[in-house]
Enzyme design. Sequence first.
Site, mmCIF file in Angstrom:
data_model
loop_
_atom_site.group_PDB
_atom_site.id
_atom_site.type_symbol
_atom_site.label_atom_id
_atom_site.label_comp_id
_atom_site.label_asym_id
_atom_site.label_seq_id
_atom_site.Cartn_x
_atom_site.Cartn_y
_atom_site.Cartn_z
ATOM 1 N N ASP A 1 -24.743 17.096 -28.539
ATOM 2 C CA ASP A 1 -24.074 15.870 -28.073
ATOM 3 C C ASP A 1 -23.770 14.984 -29.268
ATOM 4 O O ASP A 1 -24.416 15.082 -30.306
ATOM 5 C CB ASP A 1 -25.008 15.078 -27.150
ATOM 6 C CG ASP A 1 -25.100 15.679 -25.759
ATOM 7 O OD1 ASP A 1 -24.454 16.705 -25.509
ATOM 8 O OD2 ASP A 1 -25.825 15.099 -24.934
ATOM 9 N N ARG B 1 -16.407 20.271 -27.925
ATOM 10 C CA ARG B 1 -16.322 19.683 -26.582
ATOM 11 C C ARG B 1 -15.728 18.292 -26.792
ATOM 12 O O ARG B 1 -16.318 17.445 -27.463
ATOM 13 C CB ARG B 1 -17.712 19.583 -25.979
ATOM 14 C CG ARG B 1 -17.821 18.614 -24.824
ATOM 15 C CD ARG B 1 -19.266 18.284 -24.532
ATOM 16 N NE ARG B 1 -19.899 19.307 -23.707
ATOM 17 C CZ ARG B 1 -21.215 19.419 -23.575
ATOM 18 N NH1 ARG B 1 -22.019 18.606 -24.233
ATOM 19 N NH2 ARG B 1 -21.726 20.343 -22.791
HETATM 20 P P1 FDA Z 1 -12.717 7.905 -17.362
HETATM 21 O O1 FDA Z 1 -13.917 7.109 -17.719
HETATM 22 O O2 FDA Z 1 -11.377 7.302 -17.607
HETATM 23 O O3 FDA Z 1 -12.845 8.343 -15.861
HETATM 24 C C1 FDA Z 1 -11.835 9.034 -15.153
HETATM 25 C C2 FDA Z 1 -12.195 9.018 -13.683
HETATM 26 O O4 FDA Z 1 -13.380 9.795 -13.472
HETATM 27 C C3 FDA Z 1 -12.583 7.613 -13.150
HETATM 28 O O5 FDA Z 1 -11.456 6.924 -12.720
HETATM 29 C C4 FDA Z 1 -13.533 7.950 -12.040
HETATM 30 O O6 FDA Z 1 -12.836 8.325 -10.880
HETATM 31 C C5 FDA Z 1 -14.254 9.179 -12.568
HETATM 32 N N1 FDA Z 1 -15.490 8.791 -13.280
HETATM 33 C C6 FDA Z 1 -15.709 8.768 -14.626
HETATM 34 N N2 FDA Z 1 -16.968 8.386 -14.907
HETATM 35 C C7 FDA Z 1 -17.554 8.129 -13.709
HETATM 36 C C8 FDA Z 1 -18.845 7.711 -13.335
HETATM 37 N N3 FDA Z 1 -19.791 7.456 -14.233
HETATM 38 N N4 FDA Z 1 -19.095 7.569 -12.016
HETATM 39 C C9 FDA Z 1 -18.171 7.840 -11.074
HETATM 40 N N5 FDA Z 1 -16.916 8.250 -11.372
HETATM 41 C C10 FDA Z 1 -16.618 8.402 -12.663
HETATM 42 N N6 FDA Z 1 -20.109 10.961 -24.276
HETATM 43 C C11 FDA Z 1 -20.558 10.784 -25.542
HETATM 44 O O7 FDA Z 1 -20.354 9.708 -26.121
HETATM 45 N N7 FDA Z 1 -21.260 11.777 -26.176
HETATM 46 C C12 FDA Z 1 -21.479 12.989 -25.585
HETATM 47 O O8 FDA Z 1 -22.094 13.860 -26.193
HETATM 48 C C13 FDA Z 1 -20.982 13.208 -24.267
HETATM 49 N N8 FDA Z 1 -21.146 14.397 -23.635
HETATM 50 C C14 FDA Z 1 -20.497 14.641 -22.461
HETATM 51 C C15 FDA Z 1 -20.486 15.916 -21.914
HETATM 52 C C16 FDA Z 1 -19.763 16.180 -20.750
HETATM 53 C C17 FDA Z 1 -19.756 17.587 -20.188
HETATM 54 C C18 FDA Z 1 -19.019 15.145 -20.122
HETATM 55 C C19 FDA Z 1 -18.215 15.395 -18.882
HETATM 56 C C20 FDA Z 1 -19.049 13.874 -20.652
HETATM 57 C C21 FDA Z 1 -19.777 13.595 -21.801
HETATM 58 N N9 FDA Z 1 -19.793 12.315 -22.357
HETATM 59 C C22 FDA Z 1 -20.290 12.148 -23.635
HETATM 60 C C23 FDA Z 1 -19.307 11.137 -21.576
HETATM 61 C C24 FDA Z 1 -17.860 10.804 -21.904
HETATM 62 O O9 FDA Z 1 -17.755 10.265 -23.208
HETATM 63 C C25 FDA Z 1 -17.282 9.767 -20.914
HETATM 64 O O10 FDA Z 1 -18.011 8.583 -21.028
HETATM 65 C C26 FDA Z 1 -17.285 10.211 -19.466
HETATM 66 O O11 FDA Z 1 -16.951 11.562 -19.338
HETATM 67 C C27 FDA Z 1 -16.289 9.365 -18.622
HETATM 68 O O12 FDA Z 1 -15.005 9.516 -19.141
HETATM 69 P P2 FDA Z 1 -13.828 10.363 -18.434
HETATM 70 O O13 FDA Z 1 -13.232 11.251 -19.464
HETATM 71 O O14 FDA Z 1 -14.318 11.035 -17.234
HETATM 72 O O15 FDA Z 1 -12.691 9.293 -18.126
#
Ligand code: FDA
Length: 307
Positions: free
Chosen positions: A132, A182
């Site tokens: 991560d 990732r």
């Molecule tokens: P965005 O935040 O724009 O969300 C898109 C849509 O997804 C939202 O409109 C909502 O519908 C849904 N959604 C997103 N988050 C939600 C929540 N918490 N609850 C409910 N609905 C939600 N970060 C980091 O800094 N270091 C890391 O190592 C990792 N590792 C990691 C692994 C994996 C497999 C994932 C999926 C994510 C991470 N992250 C991470 C977290 C990442 O940086 C980010 O904060 C989240 O994935 C939310 O961002 P989205 O890309 O989903 O977009």
Amino acid sequence: MGLFRSLLLFGSENPWLNQKVPKLGFVKKAARRFIPGENLSDAIQAAKNFRNYGIFTSITHLGENILNLEEAKKVTDHYVEALNQIELEGLNVEISLKLTQLGLNLSVEQAQNNFKTIAQKAAHIPTFVWIDIEGNEFADRTIEFYKQQRKDFSNIGICLQSYLYRTKDDFSDLLFIPTAIRLVKGAYKEPEQIAYKSKKNVDQNYLFLAIRLLKEIEQKNIRAAFATHDPDLIKQIQNEAKKLKISRDKLEFQMLYGIKTEDQYRLANEGYKMLILISYGKAWYSWYMRRLAERPANIWFVLKNLF
Ligand code: FDA
């Protein structure tokens, strides 16, 4: 960044709240939406359930910034036990970990020893270990660490964040070697000197970096994983992949346990590689606060559990 999101991210780093909040039953109950349980067996059971639907999984034991090296050793032993369990049950489950769980914040050398123990065990199974990416103060150390370890282990990958300006340069650096990336948007509180603040810019950079990764998939020996729940970005990545004639099974999406569950099943059904990151453990406070900050509407869910 909204005020509420800033407050939640500030709270995620507050030691007093970290002590008090996890004791509140209604918060614990609400956190369960994103965590199958506190024990390894809960994570393994969740992984088995997903396997029945053709969904891949990675498990992560929650915790970060450990306070002494004995704790880092305990975390290492825990991951080895998890890998033993995965091997024993013949599961295809990967590991995700934070280097500050292994002591990176205290001793790089010890963290390297701990990591090697885990990566060697994983290579023997064989399975994969994802590193991560944490707050920016650890970015240089984490990327350098990954580059060194990747020389010895081909079964490891690193997470990179599209909200950081530096990530495009890290890409140039890392795409020179056989690698696994990732791509995420980024979950920590970072200043505007180093990170995009508006969703529009973070998303634009995510797409820019994603297209760069897609172009490399066919040419180089890389594993690219698009870790996002954002339906617009997923659609755009799918379209770009189509243009580049990348088959669905080579396009990997990753999401978190409990978020956009319907989309997880749909993407797997449509033939894309879908991997769910399952978190478990007692140290869920900071991690859970970052999930609330991503979508402050989640607070209503916490309040619902209060009443
Ligand atoms: P965005 O935040 O724009 O969300 C898109 C849509 O997804 C939202 O409109 C909502 O519908 C849904 N959604 C997103 N988050 C939600 C929540 N918490 N609850 C409910 N609905 C939600 N970060 C980091 O800094 N270091 C890391 O190592 C990792 N590792 C990691 C692994 C994996 C497999 C994932 C999926 C994510 C991470 N992250 C991470 C977290 C990442 O940086 C980010 O904060 C989240 O994935 C939310 O961002 P989205 O890309 O989903 O977009």
